[in-house]
Design a protein around this motif. Structure first.
Motif, PDB file in Angstrom:
ATOM      1  N   MET A  96       5.023  -1.904  12.789  1.00  0.00           N
ATOM      2  CA  MET A  96       3.903  -1.076  12.917  1.00  0.00           C
ATOM      3  C   MET A  96       2.490  -2.175  13.120  1.00  0.00           C
ATOM      4  SD  MET A  96       1.586   1.795  11.192  1.00  0.00           S
ATOM      5  CE  MET A  96       2.931   2.985  11.262  1.00  0.00           C
ATOM      6  N   ASN A  97       2.161  -2.399  14.300  1.00  0.00           N
ATOM      7  CA  ASN A  97       0.825  -3.247  14.570  1.00  0.00           C
ATOM      8  C   ASN A  97      -0.412  -2.365  14.124  1.00  0.00           C
ATOM      9  OD1 ASN A  97      -0.219  -1.743  16.814  1.00  0.00           O
ATOM     10  ND2 ASN A  97       1.171  -3.103  18.140  1.00  0.00           N
ATOM     11  N   PRO A  98      -1.590  -3.133  13.910  1.00  0.00           N
ATOM     12  CA  PRO A  98      -2.731  -2.426  13.565  1.00  0.00           C
ATOM     13  C   PRO A  98      -3.323  -1.508  14.542  1.00  0.00           C
ATOM     14  CG  PRO A  98      -2.860  -4.643  13.016  1.00  0.00           C
ATOM     15  CD  PRO A  98      -1.543  -4.538  13.603  1.00  0.00           C
ATOM     16  N   MET A 133      -8.009  -6.564  -1.575  1.00  0.00           N
ATOM     17  CA  MET A 133      -6.749  -6.748  -0.905  1.00  0.00           C
ATOM     18  C   MET A 133      -5.650  -7.423  -1.608  1.00  0.00           C
ATOM     19  SD  MET A 133      -5.864  -7.527   3.251  1.00  0.00           S
ATOM     20  CE  MET A 133      -4.134  -7.876   3.603  1.00  0.00           C
ATOM     21  N   SER A 134      -6.073  -8.554  -2.293  1.00  0.00           N
ATOM     22  CA  SER A 134      -5.420  -9.546  -2.805  1.00  0.00           C
ATOM     23  C   SER A 134      -4.832  -8.975  -3.980  1.00  0.00           C
ATOM     24  CB  SER A 134      -5.835 -10.871  -2.914  1.00  0.00           C
ATOM     25  OG  SER A 134      -7.202 -10.638  -3.725  1.00  0.00           O
ATOM     26  N   GLU A 135      -5.528  -7.711  -4.652  1.00  0.00           N
ATOM     27  CA  GLU A 135      -4.998  -7.247  -5.975  1.00  0.00           C
ATOM     28  C   GLU A 135      -4.507  -5.881  -5.791  1.00  0.00           C
ATOM     29  OE1 GLU A 135      -8.328  -7.213  -8.575  1.00  0.00           O
ATOM     30  OE2 GLU A 135      -9.024  -9.189  -8.349  1.00  0.00           O
ATOM     31  N   LEU A 136      -4.275  -5.419  -4.688  1.00  0.00           N
ATOM     32  CA  LEU A 136      -3.968  -3.931  -4.451  1.00  0.00           C
ATOM     33  C   LEU A 136      -2.575  -3.667  -4.998  1.00  0.00           C
ATOM     34  CD1 LEU A 136      -4.949  -1.205  -3.140  1.00  0.00           C
ATOM     35  CD2 LEU A 136      -3.505  -1.835  -1.189  1.00  0.00           C
ATOM     36  N   ALA A 137      -1.475  -4.416  -4.719  1.00  0.00           N
ATOM     37  CA  ALA A 137      -0.236  -4.263  -5.296  1.00  0.00           C
ATOM     38  C   ALA A 137      -0.313  -3.867  -6.510  1.00  0.00           C
ATOM     39  CB  ALA A 137       0.766  -5.203  -4.845  1.00  0.00           C
ATOM     40  N   VAL A 140      -4.000  -2.828   5.012  1.00  0.00           N
ATOM     41  CA  VAL A 140      -3.897  -2.103   3.948  1.00  0.00           C
ATOM     42  C   VAL A 140      -3.697  -0.599   4.128  1.00  0.00           C
ATOM     43  CG1 VAL A 140      -5.314  -1.190   1.765  1.00  0.00           C
ATOM     44  CG2 VAL A 140      -5.563  -3.483   2.331  1.00  0.00           C
ATOM     45  N   THR A 141      -4.179   0.151   5.019  1.00  0.00           N
ATOM     46  CA  THR A 141      -3.808   1.535   5.382  1.00  0.00           C
ATOM     47  C   THR A 141      -2.662   1.476   5.865  1.00  0.00           C
ATOM     48  OG1 THR A 141      -6.084   1.774   6.010  1.00  0.00           O
ATOM     49  CG2 THR A 141      -4.326   3.330   7.122  1.00  0.00           C
ATOM     50  N   GLN A 142      -2.033   0.425   6.582  1.00  0.00           N
ATOM     51  CA  GLN A 142      -0.527   0.706   6.916  1.00  0.00           C
ATOM     52  C   GLN A 142       0.283   0.426   5.485  1.00  0.00           C
ATOM     53  OE1 GLN A 142       0.335  -2.587   9.510  1.00  0.00           O
ATOM     54  NE2 GLN A 142       2.430  -2.246   9.801  1.00  0.00           N
ATOM     55  N   TYR A 143       0.099  -0.328   4.890  1.00  0.00           N
ATOM     56  CA  TYR A 143       0.583  -0.505   3.445  1.00  0.00           C
ATOM     57  C   TYR A 143       0.839   0.763   2.771  1.00  0.00           C
ATOM     58  CZ  TYR A 143       1.862  -2.316  -1.400  1.00  0.00           C
ATOM     59  OH  TYR A 143       2.432  -2.428  -2.565  1.00  0.00           O
ATOM     60  N   LEU A 144      -0.298   1.278   2.382  1.00  0.00           N
ATOM     61  CA  LEU A 144      -0.551   2.528   1.630  1.00  0.00           C
ATOM     62  C   LEU A 144       0.373   3.756   2.306  1.00  0.00           C
ATOM     63  CD1 LEU A 144      -4.315   2.440   0.453  1.00  0.00           C
ATOM     64  CD2 LEU A 144      -2.287   2.038  -0.803  1.00  0.00           C
ATOM     65  N   ASN A 145       0.300   3.889   3.740  1.00  0.00           N
ATOM     66  CA  ASN A 145       1.027   4.975   4.162  1.00  0.00           C
ATOM     67  C   ASN A 145       2.344   4.781   4.154  1.00  0.00           C
ATOM     68  OD1 ASN A 145      -1.330   6.378   5.013  1.00  0.00           O
ATOM     69  ND2 ASN A 145      -1.531   5.430   7.113  1.00  0.00           N
ATOM     70  N   GLY A 146       2.839   3.358   3.913  1.00  0.00           N
ATOM     71  CA  GLY A 146       4.124   3.280   3.782  1.00  0.00           C
ATOM     72  C   GLY A 146       4.694   3.366   2.412  1.00  0.00           C
ATOM     73  N   ASN A 147       3.739   3.623   1.407  1.00  0.00           N
ATOM     74  CA  ASN A 147       4.015   3.762   0.079  1.00  0.00           C
ATOM     75  C   ASN A 147       3.748   5.084  -0.475  1.00  0.00           C
ATOM     76  OD1 ASN A 147       5.312   1.227  -1.123  1.00  0.00           O
ATOM     77  ND2 ASN A 147       3.840   0.302   0.390  1.00  0.00           N
ATOM     78  N   GLY A 148       3.425   6.161   0.353  1.00  0.00           N
ATOM     79  CA  GLY A 148       3.249   7.586  -0.065  1.00  0.00           C
ATOM     80  C   GLY A 148       1.836   8.105   0.058  1.00  0.00           C
ATOM     81  N   TRP A 149       0.632   7.134   0.067  1.00  0.00           N
ATOM     82  CA  TRP A 149      -0.722   7.522   0.499  1.00  0.00           C
ATOM     83  C   TRP A 149      -1.053   8.325   1.813  1.00  0.00           C
ATOM     84  CZ3 TRP A 149       0.762   4.324  -3.405  1.00  0.00           C
ATOM     85  CH2 TRP A 149      -0.010   4.319  -4.687  1.00  0.00           C
TER      86      TRP A 149
END
Length: 110
Positions: free
Chosen positions: A1-3, A42-46, A71-80
């Motif tokens: 997925m791109n931005p 962003m660097s601490e999010l995980a 970050v939005t893409q990452y969060l959506n891929g992890n349940g948020w």
């Protein structure tokens, strides 16, 4: 997925009662941020995901919208349910939204 495929809204479209997640670095945050925002660079999010609410939408902001889109893409891929804020804090400030800074300086977006 791109931005370009990331769910996004403009500053004026942010609903009340959501979590506003600011993913900028500490110096950017200290210079000026939204009063109610949660700051997780962003660097601490995980390593700090447990600080995010799982029961309401998360609206993600950075300076201009690039980091927050990732970050939005990452969060959506992890349940948020996350949404990127188009134009970031630059748009926030340009629209006269409230900002605060750490210390005595006038809030600004750097």
């Amino acid at each position: 997925m791109n931005p370009q495929n990331v769910p996004s809204v403009g500053v004026a479209e942010i609903p009340a009662g959501v979590t506003l997640l600011d993913v900028r670095e500490l110096d950017e945050w200290q210079a000026g941020h939204a009063p109610e925002a949660l700051h997780i660079p962003m660097s601490e999010l995980a390593g700090r995901l447990e600080e995010l609410p799982s029961d309401k939408d998360v609206y993600v902001v950075c300076r201009s919208g690039g980091r927050s889109a990732r970050v939005t893409q990452y969060l959506n891929g992890n349940g948020w349910d996350a949404v990127n804020i188009d134009g970031g804090m630059q748009s926030w400030a340009a629209q006269g939204k409230p900002m605060v800074s750490d210390g005595d300086a006038e809030p600004e977006v750097i």
